[in-house]
Design an enzyme around this catalytic site. Structure first.
Site, PDB file in Angstrom:
ATOM      1  N   THR A   3       0.805  -1.405   0.061  1.00 45.55           N
ATOM      2  CA  THR A   3      -0.088   0.014   0.055  1.00 45.55           C
ATOM      3  C   THR A   3       1.009   1.330   0.090  1.00 45.55           C
ATOM      4  O   THR A   3       1.470   1.747  -1.115  1.00 45.55           O
ATOM      5  CB  THR A   3      -1.017   0.087   1.009  1.00 45.55           C
ATOM      6  OG1 THR A   3      -0.346  -0.063   2.306  1.00 45.55           O
ATOM      7  CG2 THR A   3      -1.899  -1.311   1.105  1.00 45.55           C
ATOM      8  N   LYS A  42       4.141  -6.839   3.861  1.00 43.43           N
ATOM      9  CA  LYS A  42       3.877  -5.530   3.592  1.00 43.43           C
ATOM     10  C   LYS A  42       3.632  -4.560   5.147  1.00 43.43           C
ATOM     11  O   LYS A  42       3.129  -5.227   5.942  1.00 43.43           O
ATOM     12  CB  LYS A  42       2.832  -5.288   2.720  1.00 43.43           C
ATOM     13  CG  LYS A  42       1.125  -5.548   3.103  1.00 43.43           C
ATOM     14  CD  LYS A  42       0.575  -4.439   3.855  1.00 43.43           C
ATOM     15  CE  LYS A  42       0.697  -3.304   3.439  1.00 43.43           C
ATOM     16  NZ  LYS A  42      -0.205  -2.231   4.368  1.00 43.43           N
ATOM     17  N   THR A  92      -0.669  -2.422  10.944  1.00 46.54           N
ATOM     18  CA  THR A  92      -0.799  -2.784   9.430  1.00 46.54           C
ATOM     19  C   THR A  92       0.028  -3.707   8.885  1.00 46.54           C
ATOM     20  O   THR A  92       0.766  -2.877   8.160  1.00 46.54           O
ATOM     21  CB  THR A  92      -1.293  -1.546   8.774  1.00 46.54           C
ATOM     22  OG1 THR A  92      -2.350  -0.945   9.297  1.00 46.54           O
ATOM     23  CG2 THR A  92      -1.693  -1.910   7.252  1.00 46.54           C
ATOM     24  N   SER A 151      -7.683  11.936   1.254  1.00 50.39           N
ATOM     25  CA  SER A 151      -8.509  13.220   0.724  1.00 50.39           C
ATOM     26  C   SER A 151      -8.329  13.116  -0.780  1.00 50.39           C
ATOM     27  O   SER A 151      -7.377  12.902  -1.372  1.00 50.39           O
ATOM     28  CB  SER A 151      -7.758  14.653   1.238  1.00 50.39           C
ATOM     29  OG  SER A 151      -8.161  14.374   2.827  1.00 50.39           O
TER      30      SER A 151
END
Lengths: 408, 408
Positions: B162, B188, B199, B408
């Site tokens: 990611t 990852k 994560t 965003s």
């Protein structure tokens, strides 16, 4: 030390016009402890009869002045008292030298002001681990004592600043039996702020009469609702201290008075909010309200996990209504939560409703709110009646700038 | 999502040349879950007989794929197994929709690969709180299944990235009774990394035979020494998963073998270090070693408090040997400490000796060390025999850039 020139965008327009507190006099001086060209020592002398309460950091590496203050709480209030604070050097992790510095200063203050040494309280704030050049402070004591004034409290607020970008003051007055008593408080603190009183020094004065033991209970309880509910960066200082002095000069007894307690709460909350608003690099003032937790304590745990999350704080800095990061913070807090009963609001906008994005949610609504300077995040855990509110600021490039270059 | 173009300065020179693991085949595809122009789904299919172990986030808001995996551990290893991972969307906090997505994907994987659904494990990583467009994944399953290859593990490492700036792999081989078994792992993770598996997605494969129950015990124990000892920002993800598959295709039984355990430990530690080295904005790799604590657990608490302190991490970013902040972090950790028995080293330089700056300390020595890319901080609490080592990175402008603009 980083060169801090810009005042926080969240600062109040001006320092409040604090009332003189009868029985409390202040003086400041440039002692050159570390800074040049500014005052760095403040002395407060309190008339005989003043009762004193204190709340201190719970760090296991507390600084020498904190340990000294803690031994002195509860002393008989019949004689005068004094508070001496220096900025620039925290006299923390300085071993025997630190203890000796506190002794040298408290002895000198006692002698200069005619106060028993057991009623002399000191605080030091600034760099950790360097010997405090206490001779520079001691050399100024006669000058300080001879310039004491009831109106120098704003100067005192300025002398105790370190990375603060503005001086912090708050006030209230209360009418008891037709007579007015005043409360005036000052504070410093801008980083290393988290529960357990972080790098924060707070001094509150009133001319009310207040029983010393009951004052301690009142101040400790209000600290838990105010200074222990703010966080800038989750870090906790070795030096945090709050001292409250009730001179009694008004001869109005406020002991147990509800209006007085409310007014003191307001003053302490105002000062706590000002500390957050001076958070290093802060551009947003953030209130986190948690309801529906299994207890008030669990609600506080969730609220602080959200308020301390670097990912939540950077999202707010980026004006991104990233509620997924709020979910993450609730999940990691350690307090009970259930994904499928969790609801989240940004301001009045319901974003997540019982574990899933609200059907009425329009991201543009939340995104518009995020552009405000004051941000409110409400989380309902949906499991019980526990609630808590804490305050923090966003995490920005300014924080990195200030803290990657503080001491070098 | 922020546009991450710069590879971490701490990245290894190249992806390691991972050995093929007999019995494990991999395929990747561009499914367009969220990203365009890159692979975002990986499938691993494991031969019948493969034993599987797993360790998962302890977040109370765990994502649907994690909850599903947890129910499937311990199933009989007689038939084939599969692991499907998508990047771009974490399928977390997605309520009933999330559960339905997992069901749709596991059913489709089972059908395409001829694997029982109870042996299909999935992970999702990326944005929280948005419905996973699982149809895009399902539509690619036949293509994935028809392109499975024993040599596509590097492509698998790339598909699961990611905000990672480099693909992460590690390997080891062990000789048991004159025969070689191989271990290859991929991972990852770059932010939201803290104990409880943050994560981070980790998949480790070996062709050794390993008893399933004992593999679970081994992997859980090694996770506590590796992945649960790293932190980037103290935040914990809702999706962290580690799956270990022992295909047994080598017919060499490694159950209980000490060399195999050491090799697996090395692979997991290498992957854990790579995750830290890809910490968002990281410019320094930091090892925090704590000795002399009252227990190993207390040592870990102190080490993590230091590793998670924004003030310590920004000081390291600024190449400032600011040991006062280390003292502060020890003090706030909650584990027992005594200011007057505390000693601190930066690298080999003794900075603080039993509560006070070392008489031999020359700041220039420590300052020179801080310019290195690998920083080691050692703290001796001076109270007992407990020890722990954890790894983290510094906190820089890069972290703010990445996280203030992720969604965003």
């Amino acid at each position: 030390m980083a060169n801090i020139t810009k005042i926080s965008p969240l600062a109040p327009a001006s320092f409040p016009d604090l009332p003189a507190i009868k029985g409390a006099r202040f003086a400041t001086v440039e002692a050159g402890v570390r800074y040049a060209g500014r005052t760095d020592v403040m002395l407060a002398v309190l008339d005989p009869g003043t009762t004193i309460a204190g709340v201190f950091t719970r760090s296991s590496t507390r600084a020498a002045p904190v340990l000294d203050c803690q031994t002195k709480l509860g002393g008989a209030p019949d004689q005068s008292a004094a508070i001496l604070v220096n900025s620039g050097n925290a006299n923390a992790f300085t071993g025997k030298h630190g203890v000796a510095s506190v002794k040298a200063i408290t002895q000198a203050v006692a002698q200069a002001t005619g106060t028993p040494e057991g009623r002399v309280f000191t605080s030091s704030t600034g760099v950790i681990g360097e010997a405090l050049p206490h001779d520079r402070v001691v050399a100024k004591l006669d000058a300080l004592n001879s310039s004491l004034s009831e109106t120098a409290i704003e100067a005192a607020a300025q002398a105790i600043m370190t990375t603060d970008t503005f001086a912090k003051g708050a006030k209230a007055s209360v009418t008891i039996d037709g007579q007015t008593v005043n409360i005036a408080g000052i504070a410093k603190g801008s980083g290393m702020i988290a529960p357990d009183m972080a790098t924060m020094l707070v001094y509150v004065f009133t001319d009310a009469v207040y029983d010393q033991g009951k004052l301690q209970t009142l101040v400790a309880g209000l600290s838990d609702k105010t200074f222990n509910c703010i966080t800038v960066d989750s870090d906790t200082s070795t030096s945090d201290s709050l001292l409250m002095a009730a001179t009694g000069a008004s001869r109005v007894d406020a002991t147990g008075n509800g209006d007085f307690a409310d007014a003191l709460h307001a003053v302490m909350q105002d000062l706590a909010h000002q500390v957050v608003k001076d958070g290093e690099g802060a551009t947003k003032f953030v209130e986190i309200a948690v309801t529906g937790a299994t207890s008030d304590k669990d609600a506080h745990t969730h609220a602080m996990a959200i308020a301390n999350s670097p990912l939540v704080k950077t999202a707010i800095a980026g004006e991104d209504p990233n509620w997924g990061r709020v979910v993450m913070a609730v999940g990691k807090s350690g307090a009970p939560a259930d994904r499928d009963t969790l609801s989240i609001w940004f301001g009045d906008v319901l974003v997540a409703d019982k574990g899933w994005v609200s059907p009425d949610y329009v991201e543009a609504d939340a995104a518009a709110l995020m552009k405000e300077q004051d941000i409110k995040v409400t989380v309902d855990i949906g499991m019980g009646d526990g609630s808590a509110t804490v305050w923090t600021c966003d995490l920005t490039h300014g924080y990195i700038e200030i803290n990657a270059d503080y001491r070098s």
